[in-house]
Design an enzyme around this catalytic site. Structure first.
Site, PDB file in Angstrom:
ATOM      1  CD  GLU A 202      -2.341  -1.424   2.798  1.00 16.44           C
ATOM      2  OE1 GLU A 202      -2.598  -0.389   3.439  1.00 16.44           O
ATOM      3  OE2 GLU A 202      -2.587  -2.568   3.220  1.00 16.44           O
ATOM      4  CD  GLU A 313      -8.284   1.531   5.600  1.00 13.52           C
ATOM      5  OE1 GLU A 313      -8.213   0.872   6.649  1.00 13.52           O
ATOM      6  OE2 GLU A 313      -7.478   1.400   4.657  1.00 13.52           O
TER       7      GLU A 313
END
Length: 398
Positions: A202, A313
């Site tokens: 990520e 997120e």
């Protein structure tokens, strides 16, 4: 009663009360043993530097000799040196701002042969729930259900073999209303099931008061090979990612940022698997290599990815008994469009032959569309793109 007896009785009573207070006092987190653990951990991750640069935001950036960075504590890297950049990189559309960071605004950088590493303080570690959990995420990849209070608004592709991904995303300063929540925007390269064998790589930007002690958006990386349980970490907080760049500090604040109805500032991120050695490389902008994740860190990602995600997120702790006010992206819904909503543009994936390709079969997922939503589109300038984000708690999101 004599004067001497009165003094003795007073002393005994005082000592009794003091002992009672000690017994009934709550155990403080910063006990001697805990502080000892913290300092041992700091000695492990803060490496000796040849130069230190102070950032306007208070960060101390240490210039560490490249082969002495935390990655080389790993048994499989001990005694080695960083690899040379791969000769061939995926070719495709390039158009994004070169990322600048607060610490480098004076144009003072680390010398060649060193890498800039944000120094970790005692306070940084003490904000974590434990020394062991410092620098680690709790489970939070979107699949079929939410977990751990994580909420997402993401676009994803799956059903094929992926060897990387690329996109440009604009940078904001979303409001995070609880010190143990965060808001991030990133791309995920994923393989394995969504059980305990999940592999992810990520990269993106995040606001995380717990991790950094402030509300600046910061460039970050993450990896795990067991669904965030025991492996992996943010940035360079464990032995994993090997940095090769001397001008970008992972975990440092990004500047400038986008403004509502004003100028938009975005950064380009590409993660791809080098066909020759199998390591996963990270590139910023039009060609700035940051470093790589060695292939041996992973199980499934030693081969290829099975899913790629782009989006936002947040963590919703519900610490006040209702949905958090923590914002995602710009804090505005996708429907507000350019200059107001957060976006990803020029979404692409890397195929088996190291080519960048536009997306097909793009799926959208928003856990709570009344809190944070997402919309997709396509045109000749931005290719595949998404707008995403939202304010969190509002009349439709309780």
């Amino acid at each position: 009663m004599s004067f001497q007896s009165q003094i003795t009785l007073t002393f005994v009573c005082t000592m009794f009360l003091f002992a009672h207070m000690l017994e009934s006092a709550p155990v403080n987190k910063t006990t001697f043993n805990h502080l000892k653990q913290v300092r041992l951990h700091l000695n492990k991750i803060n490496k000796p530097s040849v130069k230190t640069i102070q950032s306007p935001d208070g960060d101390m950036i240490d210039c560490v000799v490249s082969h002495l960075q935390p990655a080389f504590d790993h048994p499989k890297l001990r005694g080695q040196r960083p690899l040379e950049p791969p000769l061939e990189r995926p070719q495709g559309y390039n158009s994004s701002d070169e990322m600048s960071q607060l610490w480098a605004e004076s144009n003072e950088f680390c010398p060649e042969g060193t890498v800039p590493i944000r120094r970790i303080s005692e306070d940084d570690v003490l904000r974590a729930s434990s020394v062991r959990r410092f620098g680690r995420k709790i489970r939070g990849v979107r699949h079929d259900t939410m977990s751990g209070g994580h909420e997402h608004a993401v676009a994803f592709v799956n059903g094929d073999q992926y060897y990387g991904a690329k996109a440009s995303m604009n940078v904001w300063t979303p409001k995070v209303t609880d010190p143990y929540e965060f808001s991030l925007s990133q791309l995920w390269v994923i393989s394995g099931s969504f059980g305990n064998d999940l592999n992810t790589i990520e990269a993106g930007w995040q606001v995380s008061p717990e991790l950094y002690g402030d509300v600046y958006p910061r460039f970050f990386t993450y990896w795990t090979t067991d669904a965030y349980q025991a492996t992996g970490c943010y940035n360079l907080l464990c032995s994993g990612f090997v940095q090769t760049n001397n001008k970008i500090a992972i975990g440092a604040a990004i500047s400038p940022r986008s403004s509502y109805n004003g100028k938009q500032f975005d950064i380009g991120i590409m993660i791809w698997k080098d066909p020759k050695h199998g390591h996963w490389w990270l590139q910023l902008g039009s060609g700035v290599l940051i470093g790589y994740w060695p292939s041996f860190l992973f199980s499934h990602l030693q081969q290829h990815a099975s899913m790629v995600q782009f989006g936002g997120e947040i963590v919703n702790s519900q610490s006040r008994g209702y949905h958090t006010n923590t914002q995602m992206g710009s804090g505005h819904f996708a429907g507000e469009g350019f200059g107001k909503a957060a976006y990803f543009r020029n979404l692409q994936v890397v195929d088996w032959d190291n080519n960048l390709l536009p997306l097909s079969n793009l799926h959208l997922l928003a856990d709570h569309p009344n809190c944070y939503d997402i919309k997709a589109g396509k045109n000749n300038v931005w290719g595949n793109y998404i707008y995403y984000g939202g304010p969190g708690r509002n009349a439709g999101c309780q």
